[in-house]
Design a protein around this motif. Structure first.
Motif, short mmCIF file in Angstrom:
data_model
loop_
_atom_site.label_atom_id
_atom_site.label_comp_id
_atom_site.label_asym_id
_atom_site.label_seq_id
_atom_site.Cartn_x
_atom_site.Cartn_y
_atom_site.Cartn_z
N ASN A 3 0.82 -1.20 0.00
CA ASN A 3 0.00 0.00 0.00
C ASN A 3 0.85 1.26 0.00
N SER A 4 2.11 1.14 -0.38
CA SER A 4 2.96 2.33 -0.48
C SER A 4 2.93 2.85 -1.91
N THR A 5 3.08 4.14 -2.03
CA THR A 5 3.06 4.78 -3.34
C THR A 5 4.24 5.71 -3.47
N ASN A 6 4.69 5.90 -4.70
CA ASN A 6 5.76 6.87 -4.98
C ASN A 6 5.13 8.16 -5.45
N ASN A 7 5.55 9.26 -4.86
CA ASN A 7 5.05 10.54 -5.34
C ASN A 7 6.09 11.17 -6.26
N SER A 8 5.85 12.38 -6.73
CA SER A 8 6.71 13.00 -7.73
C SER A 8 8.12 13.28 -7.21
N THR A 9 8.31 13.38 -5.91
CA THR A 9 9.64 13.65 -5.37
C THR A 9 10.44 12.37 -5.17
N GLY A 10 9.84 11.24 -5.42
CA GLY A 10 10.54 9.97 -5.30
C GLY A 10 10.47 9.36 -3.91
N SER A 11 9.84 10.03 -2.94
CA SER A 11 9.73 9.45 -1.60
C SER A 11 8.54 8.50 -1.54
N VAL A 12 8.61 7.59 -0.62
CA VAL A 12 7.55 6.59 -0.47
C VAL A 12 6.65 7.00 0.67
N SER A 13 5.35 6.97 0.44
CA SER A 13 4.38 7.28 1.50
C SER A 13 3.44 6.10 1.66
N ILE A 14 2.94 5.95 2.84
CA ILE A 14 2.04 4.84 3.13
C ILE A 14 0.62 5.38 3.11
N GLY A 15 -0.24 4.73 2.33
CA GLY A 15 -1.63 5.15 2.24
C GLY A 15 -2.50 4.33 3.18
N MET A 16 -3.70 4.81 3.39
CA MET A 16 -4.63 4.12 4.27
C MET A 16 -5.31 2.99 3.51
N ILE A 17 -5.43 1.85 4.14
CA ILE A 17 -6.15 0.73 3.55
C ILE A 17 -7.60 0.85 4.00
N PRO A 18 -8.53 1.10 3.08
CA PRO A 18 -9.91 1.40 3.47
C PRO A 18 -10.79 0.17 3.69
N TRP A 19 -10.26 -0.90 4.23
CA TRP A 19 -11.05 -2.06 4.60
C TRP A 19 -10.39 -2.72 5.80
N LEU A 20 -11.14 -3.57 6.46
CA LEU A 20 -10.63 -4.23 7.66
C LEU A 20 -9.45 -5.11 7.29
N HIS A 21 -8.34 -4.96 8.02
CA HIS A 21 -7.12 -5.71 7.72
C HIS A 21 -6.29 -5.87 8.99
N PHE A 22 -5.32 -6.71 8.92
CA PHE A 22 -4.34 -6.90 10.00
C PHE A 22 -2.97 -6.62 9.40
N GLY A 23 -2.14 -5.95 10.14
CA GLY A 23 -0.81 -5.67 9.62
C GLY A 23 -0.11 -4.63 10.44
N ASN A 24 1.06 -4.23 9.95
CA ASN A 24 1.86 -3.25 10.68
C ASN A 24 2.22 -2.07 9.78
N THR A 25 1.25 -1.60 9.02
CA THR A 25 1.50 -0.48 8.12
C THR A 25 0.65 0.74 8.46
N ASP A 26 0.06 0.77 9.65
CA ASP A 26 -0.87 1.85 10.00
C ASP A 26 -0.29 2.76 11.07
N TYR A 27 -0.39 4.05 10.82
CA TYR A 27 -0.03 5.02 11.84
C TYR A 27 -1.07 4.94 12.95
N LEU A 28 -0.63 5.09 14.18
CA LEU A 28 -1.56 5.08 15.31
C LEU A 28 -1.59 6.48 15.91
N ILE A 29 -2.55 7.27 15.51
CA ILE A 29 -2.84 8.62 15.96
C ILE A 29 -1.81 9.64 15.48
#
Length: 169
Positions: A3-29
């Protein structure tokens, strides 16, 4: 799925997964709170669980304070009413009163008491902050966070739900 995307500056950002999931890719607050391992997610879940129990404890504390404040207001009101009745009785002692005494009107809104109302406002502010923080954690759609929150609120209610509910006990 990545669920990571590259933007125009070449940095990687993590997007929100809009469905119920388990994992370690979510910011907490906060952005700095990104549990990046399974152990960190477990720690976050334990923290959310304890936070929910604290939320229920605070709700119980507020209920007990409300009961004490109500009892104190009734005591003050009844003592003021009995003092008024004694004064009315002493005035009418020389005269015969044929009419029944008019019952005192009960106040719909209790008077402002700073020691009660300021503390009530502070407790409400803290409770609202807790609720919004938990809402943000649920909005990550991380199943582990959601399960931890539900279990924490349920167990917190079992532990503290009966406190302040019955004024006779």
């Amino acid at each position: 799925m990545n669920n990571s995307t590259n933007n125009s500056t070449g940095s990687v950002s993590i997007g929100m997964i809009p469905w119920l999931h388990f994992g370690n890719t979510d910011y907490l607050i906060f952005k700095a709170w990104l549990p990046s391992s399974h152990g960190a997610v477990a720690g976050a879940c334990i923290g959310l669980f304890l936070f929910c129990i604290l939320d229920r404890c605070l709700a119980a504390y507020r209920r007990t304070r409300e009961l004490r404040w109500r009892a104190k207001a009734i005591l003050i009101s009844s003592s003021a009413h009995s003092n008024a009745s004694k004064e009315d009785g002493s005035k009418a002692s020389g005269e015969e009163a044929e009419e029944a005494p008019i019952p005192a009107h009960r106040q719909l809104v209790p008077p402002f008491t700073p020691s009660h109302d300021i503390l009530r406002g502070v407790i409400q502010t803290i409770q609202s902050s807790f609720s919004y923080a938990l809402m943000l954690a649920v909005m990550t759609f991380n199943g582990a966070y959601i399960i931890s929150i539900i279990l924490g609120l349920g167990i917190g209610e079992v532990l503290f739900g009966r406190i302040g509910r019955n004024p006779e006990v």
